[in-house]
Structure formats: C-alpha cells, structure tokens
Design a protein around this motif. Structure first.
Motif, PDB file in Angstrom:
ATOM      1  N   UNK A   4      11.108  51.673  71.438  1.00 51.72           N
ATOM      2  CA  UNK A   4      11.471  52.310  70.168  1.00 51.72           C
ATOM      3  C   UNK A   4      12.966  52.142  69.913  1.00 51.72           C
ATOM      4  N   UNK A   5      13.779  52.307  70.938  1.00 54.74           N
ATOM      5  CA  UNK A   5      15.223  52.182  70.783  1.00 54.74           C
ATOM      6  C   UNK A   5      15.624  50.768  70.361  1.00 54.74           C
ATOM      7  N   UNK A   6      14.957  49.764  70.934  1.00 58.33           N
ATOM      8  CA  UNK A   6      15.242  48.379  70.555  1.00 58.33           C
ATOM      9  C   UNK A   6      14.873  48.112  69.100  1.00 58.33           C
ATOM     10  N   UNK A   7      13.747  48.647  68.676  1.00 61.24           N
ATOM     11  CA  UNK A   7      13.313  48.461  67.287  1.00 61.24           C
ATOM     12  C   UNK A   7      14.289  49.164  66.340  1.00 61.24           C
ATOM     13  N   UNK A   8      14.669  50.386  66.664  1.00 62.71           N
ATOM     14  CA  UNK A   8      15.619  51.119  65.813  1.00 62.71           C
ATOM     15  C   UNK A   8      16.958  50.388  65.739  1.00 62.71           C
ATOM     16  N   UNK A   9      17.424  49.861  66.858  1.00 57.33           N
ATOM     17  CA  UNK A   9      18.688  49.123  66.877  1.00 57.33           C
ATOM     18  C   UNK A   9      18.565  47.846  66.027  1.00 57.33           C
ATOM     19  N   UNK A  10      17.436  47.161  66.129  1.00 52.90           N
ATOM     20  CA  UNK A  10      17.224  45.939  65.340  1.00 52.90           C
ATOM     21  C   UNK A  10      17.237  46.249  63.847  1.00 52.90           C
ATOM     22  N   UNK A  11      16.638  47.368  63.461  1.00 54.28           N
ATOM     23  CA  UNK A  11      16.637  47.766  62.046  1.00 54.28           C
ATOM     24  C   UNK A  11      18.068  48.022  61.587  1.00 54.28           C
ATOM     25  N   UNK A  12      18.848  48.677  62.419  1.00 49.49           N
ATOM     26  CA  UNK A  12      20.213  49.042  62.061  1.00 49.49           C
ATOM     27  C   UNK A  12      21.095  47.828  61.821  1.00 49.49           C
ATOM     28  N   UNK A  13      20.921  46.783  62.622  1.00 51.41           N
ATOM     29  CA  UNK A  13      21.838  45.644  62.532  1.00 51.41           C
ATOM     30  C   UNK A  13      21.317  44.492  61.688  1.00 51.41           C
ATOM     31  N   UNK A  14      20.063  44.541  61.237  1.00 51.12           N
ATOM     32  CA  UNK A  14      19.531  43.394  60.496  1.00 51.12           C
ATOM     33  C   UNK A  14      20.220  43.247  59.148  1.00 51.12           C
ATOM     34  N   UNK A  15      20.697  42.033  58.894  1.00 49.88           N
ATOM     35  CA  UNK A  15      21.322  41.779  57.606  1.00 49.88           C
ATOM     36  C   UNK A  15      21.170  40.335  57.149  1.00 49.88           C
ATOM     37  N   UNK A  16      20.410  39.550  57.873  1.00 53.41           N
ATOM     38  CA  UNK A  16      20.122  38.186  57.444  1.00 53.41           C
ATOM     39  C   UNK A  16      18.606  38.019  57.361  1.00 53.41           C
ATOM     40  N   UNK A  17      18.140  37.065  56.577  1.00 56.66           N
ATOM     41  CA  UNK A  17      16.689  36.843  56.489  1.00 56.66           C
ATOM     42  C   UNK A  17      16.049  36.593  57.855  1.00 56.66           C
ATOM     43  N   UNK A  18      16.728  35.856  58.717  1.00 54.47           N
ATOM     44  CA  UNK A  18      16.182  35.584  60.052  1.00 54.47           C
ATOM     45  C   UNK A  18      16.036  36.882  60.858  1.00 54.47           C
ATOM     46  N   UNK A  19      17.061  37.734  60.804  1.00 52.56           N
ATOM     47  CA  UNK A  19      16.988  39.021  61.513  1.00 52.56           C
ATOM     48  C   UNK A  19      15.881  39.889  60.928  1.00 52.56           C
ATOM     49  N   UNK A  20      15.699  39.828  59.616  1.00 52.56           N
ATOM     50  CA  UNK A  20      14.655  40.629  58.973  1.00 52.56           C
ATOM     51  C   UNK A  20      13.268  40.191  59.434  1.00 52.56           C
ATOM     52  N   UNK A  21      13.050  38.877  59.507  1.00 51.40           N
ATOM     53  CA  UNK A  21      11.750  38.377  59.982  1.00 51.40           C
ATOM     54  C   UNK A  21      11.498  38.791  61.422  1.00 51.40           C
ATOM     55  N   UNK A  22      12.506  38.639  62.261  1.00 54.96           N
ATOM     56  CA  UNK A  22      12.378  39.008  63.676  1.00 54.96           C
ATOM     57  C   UNK A  22      12.112  40.507  63.811  1.00 54.96           C
ATOM     58  N   UNK A  23      12.828  41.299  63.042  1.00 56.13           N
ATOM     59  CA  UNK A  23      12.663  42.752  63.099  1.00 56.13           C
ATOM     60  C   UNK A  23      11.298  43.164  62.584  1.00 56.13           C
ATOM     61  N   UNK A  24      10.822  42.511  61.538  1.00 58.37           N
ATOM     62  CA  UNK A  24       9.484  42.826  61.013  1.00 58.37           C
ATOM     63  C   UNK A  24       8.427  42.582  62.086  1.00 58.37           C
ATOM     64  N   UNK A  25       8.563  41.499  62.816  1.00 63.88           N
ATOM     65  CA  UNK A  25       7.629  41.221  63.908  1.00 63.88           C
ATOM     66  C   UNK A  25       7.705  42.303  64.988  1.00 63.88           C
ATOM     67  N   UNK A  26       8.927  42.715  65.316  1.00 61.96           N
ATOM     68  CA  UNK A  26       9.109  43.769  66.318  1.00 61.96           C
ATOM     69  C   UNK A  26       8.455  45.068  65.850  1.00 61.96           C
ATOM     70  N   UNK A  27       8.656  45.402  64.585  1.00 66.69           N
ATOM     71  CA  UNK A  27       8.117  46.653  64.036  1.00 66.69           C
ATOM     72  C   UNK A  27       6.592  46.643  64.095  1.00 66.69           C
ATOM     73  N   UNK A  28       5.990  45.556  63.633  1.00 66.48           N
ATOM     74  CA  UNK A  28       4.521  45.496  63.625  1.00 66.48           C
ATOM     75  C   UNK A  28       3.964  45.586  65.038  1.00 66.48           C
ATOM     76  N   UNK A  29       4.583  44.891  65.968  1.00 70.09           N
ATOM     77  CA  UNK A  29       4.129  44.916  67.355  1.00 70.09           C
ATOM     78  C   UNK A  29       4.271  46.317  67.945  1.00 70.09           C
ATOM     79  N   UNK A  30       5.425  46.947  67.706  1.00 68.67           N
ATOM     80  CA  UNK A  30       5.672  48.270  68.254  1.00 68.67           C
ATOM     81  C   UNK A  30       4.722  49.316  67.661  1.00 68.67           C
ATOM     82  N   UNK A  31       4.562  49.282  66.339  1.00 71.53           N
ATOM     83  CA  UNK A  31       3.751  50.301  65.679  1.00 71.53           C
ATOM     84  C   UNK A  31       2.266  50.203  66.026  1.00 71.53           C
ATOM     85  N   UNK A  32       1.831  49.049  66.515  1.00 74.32           N
ATOM     86  CA  UNK A  32       0.425  48.882  66.890  1.00 74.32           C
ATOM     87  C   UNK A  32       0.015  49.844  68.000  1.00 74.32           C
TER      88      UNK A  32
END
Length: 74
Positions: A4-32
């Motif tokens: 959860x901490x890694x996902x929250x940190x990724x959300x906080x720092x995402x600011x490029x399309x590549x980071x957004x795609x990576x973070x979206x994958x992390x979120x979906x995987x984590x929330x499952x």
C-alpha cells in the motif's frame, strides 16, 4: 506485488504518462487483493492527485490567457 505504501508513493510522484501507466497497473494489481479500507485509501489518494492535475492545468490555462491578452494589447 506492491505494498500500500509503494502504491501511495507512486501516486504522489506520478507526473508523466509513463509513470501514470505504471501506477495504474500497480493500483489495479494492489486493489485486487486489498481490504475495502485500503482500497478506499488508494482511491482517495488517486482522487487528490487527479484534482491536483486539474488545478495545475487550470492555472496554466489562466496564465496563457493572461499572456495572450497582453500580447493582443501590444
């Protein structure tokens, strides 16, 4: 799998399309497998980040409009 901490940190720092795609994958995987409370916390952090993006975009548009107005006066 991300924590959860890694996902929250990724959300906080995402600011490029590549980071957004990576973070979206992390979120979906984590929330499952996340608890409803943790999923809600992730959703809240994501909502806050989206609000921040829109606020920043609005500020940028306002500055551009102001600059264009000055240029039109000249």
């Amino acid at each position: 799998m991300s924590t959860k901490e890694e996902v929250l940190r990724a959300i906080t720092v995402m600011d490029t399309p590549e980071q957004m795609r990576k973070t979206a994958d992390m979120i979906m995987s984590y929330k499952a497998t996340a608890s409803p409370e943790d999923a809600h916390e992730i959703d809240g952090a994501l909502e806050a980040k989206i609000d921040e993006f829109f606020r920043s975009a609005e500020e940028t548009l306002t500055r551009i409009r102001e600059q264009l107005a000055v240029m039109e006066e000249v």
